[in-house]
Scaffold this motif. Structure first.
Motif, mmCIF file in Angstrom:
data_model
loop_
_atom_site.group_PDB
_atom_site.id
_atom_site.type_symbol
_atom_site.label_atom_id
_atom_site.label_comp_id
_atom_site.label_asym_id
_atom_site.label_seq_id
_atom_site.Cartn_x
_atom_site.Cartn_y
_atom_site.Cartn_z
ATOM 1 N N LEU A 114 53.781 47.809 1.759
ATOM 2 C CA LEU A 114 53.756 47.044 0.511
ATOM 3 C C LEU A 114 54.676 47.655 -0.555
ATOM 4 O O LEU A 114 55.241 48.724 -0.344
ATOM 5 N N SER A 115 54.757 46.974 -1.707
ATOM 6 C CA SER A 115 55.834 47.262 -2.661
ATOM 7 C C SER A 115 55.908 48.712 -3.133
ATOM 8 O O SER A 115 56.978 49.325 -3.080
ATOM 9 N N ALA A 172 56.527 51.135 -0.167
ATOM 10 C CA ALA A 172 57.863 50.936 0.400
ATOM 11 C C ALA A 172 58.933 51.675 -0.409
ATOM 12 O O ALA A 172 59.889 52.214 0.150
ATOM 13 N N ALA A 210 60.191 51.252 5.552
ATOM 14 C CA ALA A 210 59.711 49.928 5.111
ATOM 15 C C ALA A 210 60.587 48.825 5.690
ATOM 16 O O ALA A 210 60.099 47.803 6.191
ATOM 17 N N ASN A 254 58.954 46.189 8.220
ATOM 18 C CA ASN A 254 58.840 44.817 7.720
ATOM 19 C C ASN A 254 59.763 43.857 8.477
ATOM 20 O O ASN A 254 59.400 42.697 8.708
ATOM 21 N N THR A 280 63.666 45.542 -5.223
ATOM 22 C CA THR A 280 62.881 46.548 -4.494
ATOM 23 C C THR A 280 63.149 46.392 -3.004
ATOM 24 O O THR A 280 63.479 45.291 -2.536
ATOM 25 N N TYR A 293 60.972 46.371 -0.733
ATOM 26 C CA TYR A 293 59.957 45.421 -0.264
ATOM 27 C C TYR A 293 60.437 43.984 -0.476
ATOM 28 O O TYR A 293 60.390 43.158 0.433
ATOM 29 N N SER A 348 63.231 43.079 1.845
ATOM 30 C CA SER A 348 62.757 42.813 3.218
ATOM 31 C C SER A 348 62.073 41.449 3.299
ATOM 32 O O SER A 348 62.231 40.718 4.277
ATOM 33 N N LYS A 349 61.329 41.085 2.258
ATOM 34 C CA LYS A 349 60.653 39.774 2.288
ATOM 35 C C LYS A 349 61.676 38.643 2.162
ATOM 36 O O LYS A 349 61.540 37.604 2.805
ATOM 37 N N GLY A 369 50.214 48.132 -3.394
ATOM 38 C CA GLY A 369 51.078 47.170 -4.084
ATOM 39 C C GLY A 369 51.097 47.425 -5.587
ATOM 40 O O GLY A 369 50.341 48.245 -6.109
#
Ligand SMILES: NC(=O)c1ccc[n+]([C@@H]2O[C@H](COP(=O)([O-])OP(=O)(O)OC[C@H]3O[C@@H](n4cnc5c(N)ncnc54)[C@H](O)[C@@H]3O)[C@@H](O)[C@H]2O)c1
Length: 312
Positions: free
Chosen positions: A79-80, A83, A90, A94, A141, A143, A146-147, A183
């Motif tokens: 998570l953020s 990561a 991360a 992810n 970020t 995270y 990656s998302k 997070g």
């Protein structure tokens, strides 16, 4: 016919509640929970459980074959806040866990995937209020990067290989049964524990940091409903904006004070403030409401009451 489900990362904040709800809905024997370790006795003891590393394609493929899995819910991720402390790992976890699952669907070994995205896909250049479904996305970020990359790959696998992958950009999630996993919105859970135990809380974000949030019951309903929706209702194959409420630390503290009048809050922003500042304050989720009838139940008032009832 009921789906045969594999949940990867089932012992986490979301996975724990998702596992129980899916088992109620489809039958315990049809929902295989898995995680890298046996981290949560409720999940491990309430039905079939397997230890699996989301980075090991062969392990996942083996489970899919043995259990004749049709649907995978991939909840494992860094998570953020966590990561940012380990960006390379991360990115590895992810992204590669997602590729493994997408490739199983591409090879027609499974039928459907749920993969969660996040409001972290947005960045400092995104319009902050009522953030649209389609807008500037420059996440700052690891995270968020990656998302966002994950969303692009989901859409690509749908367009090129016909993979049925469904996704939601969860806001910060608030729940009482399992602690959050590192997070930036975790304060909105911690605050309840500290308010009940110590009557005071030191917040790692500043008083006026407004962020989109959702109660876990609504997030689980959304997850199950997007997976149940007829395929023609799913118009977005990257990820849907999803919203329920937005509030600041001051606002949630004031709501808690209605139940615990002596509660006090202080502010000591840390590295997570910068992450929070790069994210939206509120989200336009009209497309999810229109396409597959998403609606939320809990607002700040009802969520606060329910959290305090469960934790007291
Ligand atoms: N909780 C939130 O507020 C929130 C918001 C937006 C998006 N999300 C997304 O939802 C998903 C689940 O989030 P969560 O809050 O439940 O996270 P969490 O950290 O609580 O749980 C993640 C689970 O994955 C497991 N895991 C980690 N590495 C693994 C590996 N290599 N193999 C197998 N399992 C592994 C962990 O042990 C843990 O049980 C994540 O993709 C997260 O990015 C969560």
């Amino acid at each position: 016919m009921n789906p045969k489900i594999l949940i990867i990362g089932a012992c986490g904040q979301i996975g724990t509640e998702l596992t129980q709800k899916l088992r109620k809905l489809y039958g315990t024997e049809n929902v295989i929970a898995s995680d890298i370790r046996k981290l949560n006795t409720d999940v491990v003891n309430s039905g079939p459980f397997e230890v699996v590393n989301a980075l090991d394609f062969n392990q996942i493929e083996h489970l899919v074959e043995v259990h004749k899995i049709t649907d995978i819910y991939l909840m494992a991720a860094l998570l953020s806040a966590t990561a940012e402390k380990n960006p390379a790992f991360a990115w590895d976890l992810n992204m590669n866990s997602l590729f493994h699952v997408l490739n199983l669907a591409k090879a027609k070994k499974i039928k459907k995937i749920f993969w969660p995205s996040s409001i972290a896909v947005f960045g400092p250049t995104t319009p902050k209020e009522n953030t649209p479904q389609y807008t500037i996305m420059e996440p700052s970020t690891v995270y968020g990067i990656s998302k966002q990359a994950g969303e692009r790959w989901c859409e690509y696998y749908h367009n090129i290989y016909g993979v049925d992958v469904r996704s939601i950009r969860y806001p910060g999630l608030i729940s009482w049964s399992t602690p959050p996993g590192g997070g930036t919105t975790d304060y909105a859970v911690d605050i309840f524990y500290k308010a009940i135990a110590d009557k005071k809380y030191e917040c790692f974000l500043s008083s006026e940091t407004k962020m989109p949030m959702m109660y876990m019951d609504d997030a689980i309903d959304a997850t199950i409903n997007i997976m149940k929706a007829p395929v023609e209702k799913i118009k977005i194959h990257s990820s849907y904006n999803l919203a329920a409420m937005s509030f600041t630390p001051t606002e949630i503290a004031n709501e808690i004070k209605k139940h615990i009048p002596e509660f006090t809050i202080t502010y000591e922003p840390d590295f997570r403030q910068k992450i929070a500042d790069s994210w939206p304050a509120s989200i336009d989720d009209s497309q999810a409401r229109e396409d597959w009838d998403w609606k939320h139940t809990f607002d700040l008032e009802s969520m606060t009451k329910d959290m305090i009832e469960h934790l007291s």
